[in-house]
Write a protein that holds these residues in place. Structure first.
Motif, PDB file in Angstrom:
ATOM      1  N   ASP A 386       0.741  -1.284   0.015  1.00 17.73           N
ATOM      2  CA  ASP A 386       0.046  -0.055   0.086  1.00 17.73           C
ATOM      3  C   ASP A 386       0.879   1.206   0.178  1.00 17.73           C
ATOM      4  O   ASP A 386       0.252   2.366  -0.247  1.00 17.73           O
ATOM      5  CB  ASP A 386      -0.883  -0.059   1.296  1.00 17.73           C
ATOM      6  CG  ASP A 386      -1.767  -1.004   1.175  1.00 17.73           C
ATOM      7  OD1 ASP A 386      -2.265  -1.596   0.160  1.00 17.73           O
ATOM      8  OD2 ASP A 386      -2.279  -1.547   2.248  1.00 17.73           O
ATOM      9  N   ASN A 387       2.252   1.062   0.185  1.00 21.33           N
ATOM     10  CA  ASN A 387       3.066   2.408   0.255  1.00 21.33           C
ATOM     11  C   ASN A 387       3.316   2.788  -1.102  1.00 21.33           C
ATOM     12  O   ASN A 387       3.807   4.006  -1.305  1.00 21.33           O
ATOM     13  CB  ASN A 387       4.422   2.011   0.689  1.00 21.33           C
ATOM     14  CG  ASN A 387       4.092   1.853   2.408  1.00 21.33           C
ATOM     15  OD1 ASN A 387       3.285   2.548   3.198  1.00 21.33           O
ATOM     16  ND2 ASN A 387       4.816   0.857   2.961  1.00 21.33           N
ATOM     17  N   VAL A 388       2.704   2.168  -2.270  1.00 17.85           N
ATOM     18  CA  VAL A 388       3.063   2.527  -3.682  1.00 17.85           C
ATOM     19  C   VAL A 388       1.895   3.167  -4.203  1.00 17.85           C
ATOM     20  O   VAL A 388       0.699   2.513  -4.258  1.00 17.85           O
ATOM     21  CB  VAL A 388       3.457   1.273  -4.449  1.00 17.85           C
ATOM     22  CG1 VAL A 388       3.524   1.621  -5.958  1.00 17.85           C
ATOM     23  CG2 VAL A 388       4.674   0.507  -3.793  1.00 17.85           C
ATOM     24  N   THR A 389       2.114   4.337  -4.732  1.00 19.16           N
ATOM     25  CA  THR A 389       0.913   5.099  -5.289  1.00 19.16           C
ATOM     26  C   THR A 389       0.863   4.832  -6.554  1.00 19.16           C
ATOM     27  O   THR A 389      -0.330   4.959  -7.205  1.00 19.16           O
ATOM     28  CB  THR A 389       1.177   6.691  -4.745  1.00 19.16           C
ATOM     29  OG1 THR A 389       2.283   7.039  -5.462  1.00 19.16           O
ATOM     30  CG2 THR A 389       1.198   6.840  -3.226  1.00 19.16           C
ATOM     31  N   GLN A 390       1.738   4.680  -7.403  1.00 16.35           N
ATOM     32  CA  GLN A 390       1.776   4.433  -8.783  1.00 16.35           C
ATOM     33  C   GLN A 390       2.805   3.586  -9.226  1.00 16.35           C
ATOM     34  O   GLN A 390       3.961   3.597  -8.908  1.00 16.35           O
ATOM     35  CB  GLN A 390       2.040   5.641  -9.462  1.00 16.35           C
ATOM     36  CG  GLN A 390       2.011   5.529 -11.023  1.00 16.35           C
ATOM     37  CD  GLN A 390       2.121   6.811 -11.977  1.00 16.35           C
ATOM     38  OE1 GLN A 390       1.811   7.616 -11.268  1.00 16.35           O
ATOM     39  NE2 GLN A 390       2.473   6.743 -13.163  1.00 16.35           N
ATOM     40  N   SER A 391       2.564   2.601  -9.667  1.00 10.18           N
ATOM     41  CA  SER A 391       3.371   1.208 -10.229  1.00 10.18           C
ATOM     42  C   SER A 391       3.578   1.224 -11.656  1.00 10.18           C
ATOM     43  O   SER A 391       2.595   1.126 -12.590  1.00 10.18           O
ATOM     44  CB  SER A 391       2.995  -0.040  -9.694  1.00 10.18           C
ATOM     45  OG  SER A 391       3.805  -1.086 -10.218  1.00 10.18           O
ATOM     46  N   ASP A 392       4.965   1.509 -12.140  1.00  9.90           N
ATOM     47  CA  ASP A 392       5.367   1.531 -13.548  1.00  9.90           C
ATOM     48  C   ASP A 392       6.284   0.183 -13.896  1.00  9.90           C
ATOM     49  O   ASP A 392       7.048   0.049 -13.114  1.00  9.90           O
ATOM     50  CB  ASP A 392       5.864   2.791 -13.910  1.00  9.90           C
ATOM     51  CG  ASP A 392       5.156   4.061 -14.114  1.00  9.90           C
ATOM     52  OD1 ASP A 392       4.181   4.003 -15.000  1.00  9.90           O
ATOM     53  OD2 ASP A 392       4.929   4.819 -13.224  1.00  9.90           O
TER      54      ASP A 392
END
Length: 542
Positions: A386-392
């Motif tokens: 949940d600490n990731v706001t955007q995954s590329d």
């Protein structure tokens, strides 16, 4: 404008005319310019006094000449204390008259101490310098001093002193260090009761008990090896021996026992190491008996049948047992093809993945905000959550449904700068020929304060899949360090190696993590770099 800290180099000398000027010139050639050189004369009777005075006159304000009253010969410890007591610098470096500094010595080590304010001293592996003779045969003899620890780390008291007692070959050379003057002064400097042999070990013992010490991987000095050195002369006279019990070693160990006794150091490993080192002097019969047993084992190696020798050895000594030639049991590994050609994926978790996932788990706090991963985002999801706001996801060719960005790290101007909080790059750099361009891109696309979590193969076989044709190189910790410092500040790089001979054999054979014990995986041997992990931070904007 920040003023560079002053470094005081203490160079003691006694009848050193043969090599002295070369030592002095190595200081003058430093890339770091805020230094002073204190030439301390220990009562020389050759031309070295004249050499020192001439340099002091030629470089007033930079080089000073010092001597004992009445030009007496007093000893190494007293001479070094004269230099330290007259020093004006924040940092102290030591240089013997027959050794030399390499040009970046002060620049590199000042930067380390400036970035690690808790460290009282830094040192690296000196070069045992035989090739100074110019003889072809001596060129092959040059070698780096043994560190005995994972470099580029901080070690707290009394870790290093314990190491020095158990493995005397790891004691550093004085010319390899840079220390804070206030820490040296707090220890009382060199003990003038021990002037000639082991005086350097007395100094290192005091420093390693007083403050944390940073051990680096860089070599910035050359330790000249020649028959006229004080240690070689002491060997010839019987005062000293690098392996066998000797009077100088005995004096040092009894000094150390007396020194640590009132300090109430309750470190069982240190106490045990000192007790074991004292055995030849306190209990000579016990020591002789131990040596006799070692000789009998040597005889048994040559006489007993290999099967019997192996069984007895493993029962008595476990991992410490070394079978004689012809008695090695290869078992399931006596084959010329691997157990698995898929790195062990078909049997469980590959050994390299054990170290990779442990590294990412240890740094999962860095996996946050906008995160870029190569190939897929499995590790982003596993460790970022949940600490990731955007995954590329970056992929080099089109067709990967998970890819949000298609491109090559060596030519990726379309990827925005200062965009990512974290970049996860596992087992990828070996596929890239132009690694420097890739690292330049990584640095550019990270946000200020952003973190690159990178894993690189050291010991490995080449894959058989579609990526085999891209496989360009494997790495060592040294090559990885040199590459990353071209783009990231050295203080912002945390580099570690993982693996040992058993883990490497298992990985090359395709044996999975589940087939090894955790203790076998956790043991680190820096000579077997199976995986190299790098945590590199882009500096915050100023």
């Amino acid at each position: 404008m920040t003023t560079k800290p002053l470094v005081s180099i203490v160079n003691i000398f006694f009848n050193a005319e043969k090599y002295f000027a070369e030592a002095i010139e190595s200081v003058i050639a430093q890339t770091y310019d805020n230094w002073e050189l204190l030439l301390v004369d220990d009562g020389s009777t050759d031309k070295s006094t004249e050499i020192a005075i001439n340099y002091a006159e030629k470089y007033p304000g930079k080089i000073r000449y010092l001597q004992h009253p009445e030009h007496k010969n007093v000893g190494k410890s007293s001479s070094r204390n004269v230099g330290i007591n007259n020093a004006k610098g924040d940092y102290i470096a030591l240089l013997d008259a027959d050794d030399i500094f390499l040009p970046p010595k002060l620049e590199k080590q000042v930067a380390i101490l400036e970035s690690h304010p808790e460290a009282g001293m830094v040192y690296g592996p000196s070069l045992y310098w035989y090739s100074w003779t110019g003889n072809k045969s001596d060129r092959q003899r040059d070698c780096f001093a043994k560190l005995g620890v994972e470099p580029n780390n901080l070690f707290y008291p009394p870790t290093l002193l314990t190491l020095y007692l158990t493995d005397t070959g790891t004691v550093p050379s004085p010319c390899g260090l840079l220390a804070r003057r206030d820490v040296i002064e707090a220890t009382g400097g060199f003990d003038e009761r021990i002037q000639h042999l082991y005086e350097d070990q007395v100094f290192f013992a005091k420093m390693c008990l007083k403050a944390p010490v940073f051990v680096e991987s860089g070599c910035w000095d050359k330790y000249r090896q020649h028959l006229e050195s004080s240690s070689n002369i002491a060997i010839a006279t019987g005062e000293y021996h690098p392996v066998k019990p000797n009077p100088a070693h005995k004096t040092y160990l009894y000094w150390l026992e007396e020194y640590i006794s009132p300090q109430n150091i309750n470190d069982t490993q240190l106490v045990k190491a000192l007790d074991e080192a004292l055995v030849p002097y306190r209990y000579p019969l016990k020591y002789i008996n131990s040596r006799m047993k070692q000789k009998l084992k040597s005889i048994a190696k040559r006489r007993l049948p290999s099967v019997v020798h192996r069984w007895i050895g493993t029962q008595m000594w476990g991992d410490r047992y070394i079978p004689p030639v012809g008695a090695v049991d290869f078992g399931s590994l006596r084959r010329v093809t691997p157990i698995s050609r898929q790195f062990g994926f078909d049997r469980g978790l590959p050994v390299d993945r054990y170290y990779i996932e442990k590294f990412l788990a240890a740094n999962k706090a860095d996996i946050k905000g906008r995160v870029l991963e190569i190939g897929d985002n499995s590790y982003t999801r596993q460790f970022g959550g949940d600490n990731v706001t955007q995954s590329d996801v970056l992929h080099v060719v089109e067709g990967n449904p998970q890819a949000t960005i298609v491109g090559d790290l060596t030519n990726a101007e379309h990827i925005p700068s200062d965009a990512f909080d974290c970049l996860i790059l596992t087992q990828t750099l070996q596929m890239i020929y132009d690694v420097r361009s890739a690292l330049k891109t990584i640095y550019r696309i990270l946000k200020p304060g952003g973190v690159a979590l990178v894993t690189i193969p050291g010991i490995t076989h080449i894959s058989e899949d579609e990526w085999a044709k891209y496989w360009c190189s494997n790495f060592t910790s040294k090559s990885a360090q040199l590459l990353f410092v071209e783009f990231f500040p050295e203080a912002n790089i945390q580099l570690e190696t993982h693996g040992n001979v058993l883990a490497a054999i298992a990985f090359l054979s395709g044996v999975a993590t589940e087939e090894l014990h955790s203790s076998e995986l956790e043991h680190r041997d820096r000579q077997y770099e199976l995986i190299i992990t790098v945590r590199a931070i882009k500096p915050q904007e100023t």
